[in-house]
Design a protein around this motif. Sequence first.
Motif, mmCIF file in Angstrom:
data_model
loop_
_atom_site.group_PDB
_atom_site.id
_atom_site.type_symbol
_atom_site.label_atom_id
_atom_site.label_comp_id
_atom_site.label_asym_id
_atom_site.label_seq_id
_atom_site.Cartn_x
_atom_site.Cartn_y
_atom_site.Cartn_z
ATOM 1 N N ASP A 194 0.698 -1.285 0.030
ATOM 2 C CA ASP A 194 -0.306 0.005 0.092
ATOM 3 C C ASP A 194 1.121 1.402 -0.018
ATOM 4 O OD1 ASP A 194 -1.921 2.162 0.700
ATOM 5 O OD2 ASP A 194 -2.540 0.931 2.029
ATOM 6 N N ARG A 195 0.436 2.069 -0.797
ATOM 7 C CA ARG A 195 1.399 3.419 -1.044
ATOM 8 C C ARG A 195 1.213 4.089 0.366
ATOM 9 N NH1 ARG A 195 3.267 6.355 -6.979
ATOM 10 N NH2 ARG A 195 4.819 7.328 -6.391
ATOM 11 N N ALA A 196 -0.206 4.350 0.336
ATOM 12 C CA ALA A 196 -0.115 5.457 1.898
ATOM 13 C C ALA A 196 0.330 5.778 2.308
ATOM 14 C CB ALA A 196 -2.013 4.929 1.528
ATOM 15 N N LEU A 197 1.725 4.964 2.749
ATOM 16 C CA LEU A 197 2.401 5.732 3.770
ATOM 17 C C LEU A 197 3.153 6.461 2.970
ATOM 18 C CD1 LEU A 197 3.913 2.666 5.896
ATOM 19 C CD2 LEU A 197 2.150 4.373 6.712
ATOM 20 N N GLU A 198 3.120 5.931 1.988
ATOM 21 C CA GLU A 198 4.456 6.734 1.498
ATOM 22 C C GLU A 198 4.534 8.285 0.600
ATOM 23 O OE1 GLU A 198 7.661 7.590 -2.693
ATOM 24 O OE2 GLU A 198 5.517 7.418 -2.058
#
Length: 567
Positions: free
Chosen positions: A458-462
């Motif tokens: 999941d790219r949300a953190l980045e």
Amino acid sequence: MTAIRKERQGQDMALTAGIVALIVIFSLLPMARLLQEVILPGGQFSLDVIRNGLIDDTTWRATWNTLVVGLGGTIFALVLGVAVAILVSLSDVRQRQAFVLCFVTPLMIAPQVTALAWLQLFGPSSPLLNMLGMAPPLGTRNPLYSPEGIVFLLGIQYAPLVFLIVRAGMRKLPRELVEAAQSSGAGWVRVLGTIILPLMTPSIVGAAALTFVSCVGNFGIPAFLGIPANYLVLPTLIYQRLAGGGPDVLSEVAFLSVLIGVIAMVGIVMQDRIASRRDFRITSTSLPAAPYQLGVWRVPVELGMWALIALILVLPLVGLILTSLVRGYGVTLTAETATLENYYFVIFQHAAASRAFLNSLYLSAGASIFAVFVAIPLGYVIAWGNKRWIKALNLAIELPYALPGVVLAIASLLLFLKPMPITGIQIYNTVWIILYAYLARFLILAVRPTITGYFQLDRALEEAAQVAGAGLFTRMRTIIFPLIAPAAIAGGLLIFMTALCELTVSALLWSSGSETIGVVIFSFEQGGDSKYAAAVSAIMVATTFLLMLLASLFANKLPDGVLPWRD
């Protein structure tokens, strides 16, 4: 804001420049140097190298032999690999995970070790046949010294590769298509022929192309089985001419390398043409097809599958281990004649073997560590980037691995024959040229699982860190690296196992003091010391299998599909 924007742009440019430099050094530069040697020998345009190569009868004979064993090995691997993929993926056989581990193991074992193990099952020196009183008379020719023997072992070596590719495709097979056909009264054979195999055509054709390239570029099996029978293929012809002529024949072997590359590329282009003739897209996204109930046939099928494992894995390894315990050629192995002196000799007494263990360990570890740290930024750009040149970048990274290893080996020789410009550093005839070839050839093995990890992350953190003002390098260090590292490390482990006993590249690049394990095994066998070759091979097989088991222990912490022998 302007300063932050400039910093972000600078980091993006730095990452892009580093990746471009990497591709140029490890992919484009060696291939360009190889073509230069063929078209511009001595710095002047000339077609003499090509003309001389085309009128050489030995070249044509070796080319024909290469095509014969390449196509034969591909067909055998396809039949075996597809059949096993169907049984494992679409039936209710038990102990599936253990079977997959055993079936894939030959792919993780170096080809020359596979060839040596099978050679110990037949012929007058076979310890197993001697123990059973079935060994032919001394001097009898080993039946594997033949084109048929090469095709047979190439098929066994690369059937797991076909299995992995086809099985990955079968996981996407939608349940409703199969169930609809079955509800209409279609039997399992009809469903297989009209739905499953047609939908699997892209996977099967892709597996065929990759297997053909692997068979064409294989050196270990044709060297062990073909050279004693004077049956030369292009890789062994290059080896013989380079060993006999040294740097003076580099233009000649460069042409032969390009010829191998052309044959391999023809196979890849044909795969694209075949796959593009029809639309094989699956529009539904349901669960995979339910396993077919074998009923009363399940036990016989399972027995047959484990009998296959006994044939392709257990028996050759038994022959290899028994050979490593004999005292000499033709000696019948008994409790009194068995010895561990062969292991003691290769580990402690033989200087080249001891040195080769260390060289291979350092080279494999170095290539693995380098690949892990490089694969993370590379995978980031390929998986999450939106630039137009990303597809070309991916192809450039795959080029050194897609082409036969002998092509890269000759390209590396030509590239570093003279000292490097400006620095004057000379790595020709050193262990460093082998490391360079390993870095170029095996980098993609770490990049692929890393890309898989990015796709499942999941790219949300980045993105949140980017919104908060974190720069690219900060995000890579604090967020991306910790999350992607397991997938990249798993790829590094694959590189370590692949490079540890590699022969195709190192056979053309080694020199005194820079021997690798693969070279030592080959030298022992060529010198008639099969017992020592078997001892080294047995050690490496045990090491490979232990590494596979160790990686399996951490499989639950890795993204799906990273370890080829795990679901």
